[in-house]
Design a protein around this motif. Structure first.
Motif, PDB file in Angstrom:
ATOM      1  N   CYS A  64      28.009  38.426  44.159  1.00  0.00           N
ATOM      2  CA  CYS A  64      28.737  38.230  45.416  1.00  0.00           C
ATOM      3  C   CYS A  64      27.925  37.370  46.381  1.00  0.00           C
ATOM      4  N   THR A  66      26.171  43.027  40.774  1.00  0.00           N
ATOM      5  CA  THR A  66      27.347  42.775  41.611  1.00  0.00           C
ATOM      6  C   THR A  66      26.953  42.161  42.948  1.00  0.00           C
ATOM      7  N   VAL A 125      38.347  46.443  41.989  1.00  0.00           N
ATOM      8  CA  VAL A 125      36.916  46.159  41.862  1.00  0.00           C
ATOM      9  C   VAL A 125      36.134  47.440  41.575  1.00  0.00           C
ATOM     10  N   LEU A 142      33.804  48.282  38.353  1.00  0.00           N
ATOM     11  CA  LEU A 142      32.427  48.764  38.388  1.00  0.00           C
ATOM     12  C   LEU A 142      32.260  50.052  37.587  1.00  0.00           C
ATOM     13  N   CYS A 192      29.748  42.231  35.596  1.00  0.00           N
ATOM     14  CA  CYS A 192      29.792  43.424  34.742  1.00  0.00           C
ATOM     15  C   CYS A 192      29.820  43.039  33.264  1.00  0.00           C
ATOM     16  N   PRO A 198      25.511  47.602  39.855  1.00  0.00           N
ATOM     17  CA  PRO A 198      25.710  47.250  41.267  1.00  0.00           C
ATOM     18  C   PRO A 198      24.725  46.199  41.767  1.00  0.00           C
ATOM     19  N   SER A 228      33.123  42.178  49.397  1.00  0.00           N
ATOM     20  CA  SER A 228      31.897  42.365  48.624  1.00  0.00           C
ATOM     21  C   SER A 228      31.131  43.578  49.123  1.00  0.00           C
ATOM     22  N   VAL A 231      32.699  39.774  40.347  1.00  0.00           N
ATOM     23  CA  VAL A 231      32.313  41.158  40.072  1.00  0.00           C
ATOM     24  C   VAL A 231      32.555  41.522  38.611  1.00  0.00           C
TER      25      VAL A 231
END
Length: 597
Positions: free
Chosen positions: A378, A374, A234, A238, A277, A371, A406, A273
């Motif tokens: 989540c 993200t 993950v 990111l 992205c 983020p 998460s 995630v």
């Protein structure tokens, strides 16, 4: 970003090899095959590096290359993390492996053996359980050699493979915590070759999240072996996603798509995630194309990369929808994990939003949206999981685990705020030398406070402490007894042997692992027609009653290992199955010959 790219390519290559081997040779392999499987990606990457080295590059004076951090920081992180694990190993008696043997660890070793049995990673196996991390451990175990080992030593070999894989992923996650933070700081620090020393210090503190109690501490406490792999993948996702938004490249989009498969194959629900992205990448690409090209068509390579990622994303979505009934059934299954607070994730989301607001440039604001997306993705996934059992008094197992993973994925975000404050102070020239002192104070106090909060939220001590005192649960004596009894052959049960449970001297945990040594084939794969799962379950709930033991001995003939001086007479008086087995020939394996001392 190169660390993320290397991790994704290495594991993808390794899993492709495992898949082909399982397809062509669906049986356990010889040791040299698994050694070659591990070495081949290194050979290919080395050859690729030599080819790229010969490609003409722009002169260093005209290049403004951006670095994730100084190479010395990467080396220091690797050395310190490896050194911590070596110190833990030196403190541990009896192989020094018990720090990773609690909770579900035994079940994951059993999963590794199943992968060994079928020759590698299979679609059938992935459909039953996301087992990419287990497949890596299976290859490492095979490369270490499994043939002609006594059963206890074979169990040790499998645990060593799991521990080695855990260390590998821990080093990767520590480096990737540095990478994701660096991606959020490129513009704030400036496109320079050398990162300021104070920023390097904060990056190093962020890297320690990889061995923090919230990440590695919870992994080892619950034996959640694949979770450390999921966190690593993950973070790589990111890092790639943030780089794509900041500076698009077709190869990076392909790598991000490959990382999505690794995430799905390690912890399925975390697919949100890489999906987030990719969606942010599509939006930024469309905005950039419309703004800069004036409607001119994209290159064919970009179309191919986008098509590949979009088809992959839709394909995974279709597979999940088609298997939604089983998927929901698994999510609703009961289980336990340490109680965590959702407020921590909410505060991390607030920190991510603040980081976007105070970003120094518009481009950096776009990068920091990753983020934020993200956390939102989540949050939606958690809301959906919780909606499946709205009347439950507590969150079910998978909801709690999703909350943990998460939160771990964005645990680094507050460090962005620390570096922003430091950068602002160092640029405030009116403060003179005080600005550097203030920045140093912010770096030390801010970093330490964030690490303390993460440890406090987990409610578990820093695993780094084990480098000084060693791990104590389960006790090394438990492992030693299981290995000794397993090497004698046959099935056995540990009963009223250990008394001080508070020190990790636990009969239940010993029996949980003992069932793993009952395999009859020399390479340790499960014996056809025999399952140890029912005994392992009994071991976790047995209540020290003679009646319960008799019931298990009736179902599964085995010898009893105990320190009780009265147990044998009690069994002879109350357990018919035990009396029958006592009359069998002493050479018959698997039967109880008497109470062990």
């Amino acid at each position: 970003m190169s660390w993320a790219a290397g991790a994704v390519l290495e594991v993808t290559f390794l899993m492709a090899e495992s898949f082909v081997q399982a397809l062509l040779w669906p049986h356990p392999h010889l040791q040299y095959v698994d050694v070659a499987t591990l070495v081949l990606p290194l050979i290919v990457s080395g050859a690729a590096w030599l080819l790229l080295w010969k490609v003409p590059r722009p002169s260093r004076s005209s290049s403004r290359e951006r670095l994730s951090a100084q190479p010395w920081l990467a080396l220091l992180v690797v050395v310190l993390v490896e050194g911590m694990f070596e110190a833990i190993n030196l403190h541990g008696q009896y192989f020094g492996l018990t720090w990773m043997m609690a909770g579900d660890a035994r079940n994951h070793v059993a999963s590794d053996r199943t992968i060994v049995q079928v020759g590698g990673l299979t679609l059938k196996g992935l459909k039953a359980y996301p087992e990419i991390a287990n497949a890596v451990a299976a290859v490492i175990s095979g490369a270490g050699g499994r043939a002609n080992l006594a059963r206890g030593l074979l169990m040790i070999r499998d645990i060593q493979a799991m521990v080695a894989t855990t260390i590998l992923f821990t080093v990767g996650s520590a480096l990737l915590f540095v990478s994701v933070l660096s991606e959020a700081l490129h513009r704030a620090v400036g496109e320079v070759r050398r990162v300021p020393l104070l920023i390097v210090g904060v990056l190093g503190a962020c890297a320690s999240l990889g061995v923090n109690s919230y990440v590695l501490g919870l992994v080892s406490r619950g034996g959640f072996f694949p979770a450390i792999g999921a966190i690593c993948f993950v973070l790589a996702t990111l890092a790639l996603g943030m780089r794509l938004v900041g500076k698009y490249h077709d190869v990076t989009l392909v790598l991000l798509t490959l990382s999505m498969f690794l995430v799905v194959g390690t912890w399925t629900i975390l697919v949100v995630v890489p999906a987030a992205c990719l969606l942010v990448t599509y939006a930024s690409l469309a905005w950039r194309w419309r703004k800069r090209s004036g409607g001119l068509p994209m290159s064919w390579s970009t179309w191919c990369a986008v098509a590949f990622s979009l088809v992959s994303l839709l394909g995974i979505a279709v597979v999940l929808v088609e298997n939604r009934v089983r998927f929901v059934e698994v999510i609703r299954s009961p289980g336990s994990i340490i109680s965590l607070s959702s407020s921590y994730l909410i505060w991390l989301g607030v920190a991510a939003v603040v980081a976007v607001i105070i970003a120094p440039t518009p481009q950096q604001r776009l990068v920091r949206l990753v983020p934020v997306a993200t956390v939102l993705a989540c949050g939606v996934a958690l809301w959906w999981i919780h909606s499946l059992m709205p009347t439950a008094p507590t969150w079910p197992y998978y909801a709690s685990k999703m909350l943990w993973l998460s939160t771990a994925a964005v645990l680094w975000v507050p460090f962005v705020l620390v570096t922003d404050v430091m950068t602002y102070l160092t640029r405030w020239r009116r403060l003179g030398m005080a600005r550097h002192v203030g920045a140093a104070v912010v770096a030390v106090v801010g970093s330490w406070s964030l690490l303390w909060v993460a440890n406090y939220e987990a409610g578990w001590p820093f695993i780094m402490e084990w480098a000084y005192v060693g791990s104590t649960y389960p006790s090394p004596q438990v492992l030693n007894l299981v290995v000794h009894q397993a090497n004698q052959g046959g099935r056995f049960v540990i009963y009223k042997y250990f008394r001080n449970v508070s020190l990790g001297l636990n009969d239940r945990l010993g029996n949980f692992w003992a069932a793993l040594t009952w395999d009859f084939q020399p390479n340790g794969v499960p014996y056809d027609g025999w399952s140890t799962s029912s005994f392992a379950y009994w071991a976790t709930v047995e209540d020290n009653s003679v009646a319960s033991l008799c019931q298990e001995l009736t179902r599964t003939p085995m010898r009893v290992v105990t320190r009780s001086t009265t147990l044998k007479s009690q069994l002879l008086a109350t357990c018919p199955a035990y009396r029958v087995q006592q009359g069998r020939p002493a050479t018959t394996k698997g039967l109880i010959m008497g109470a062990g001392r």
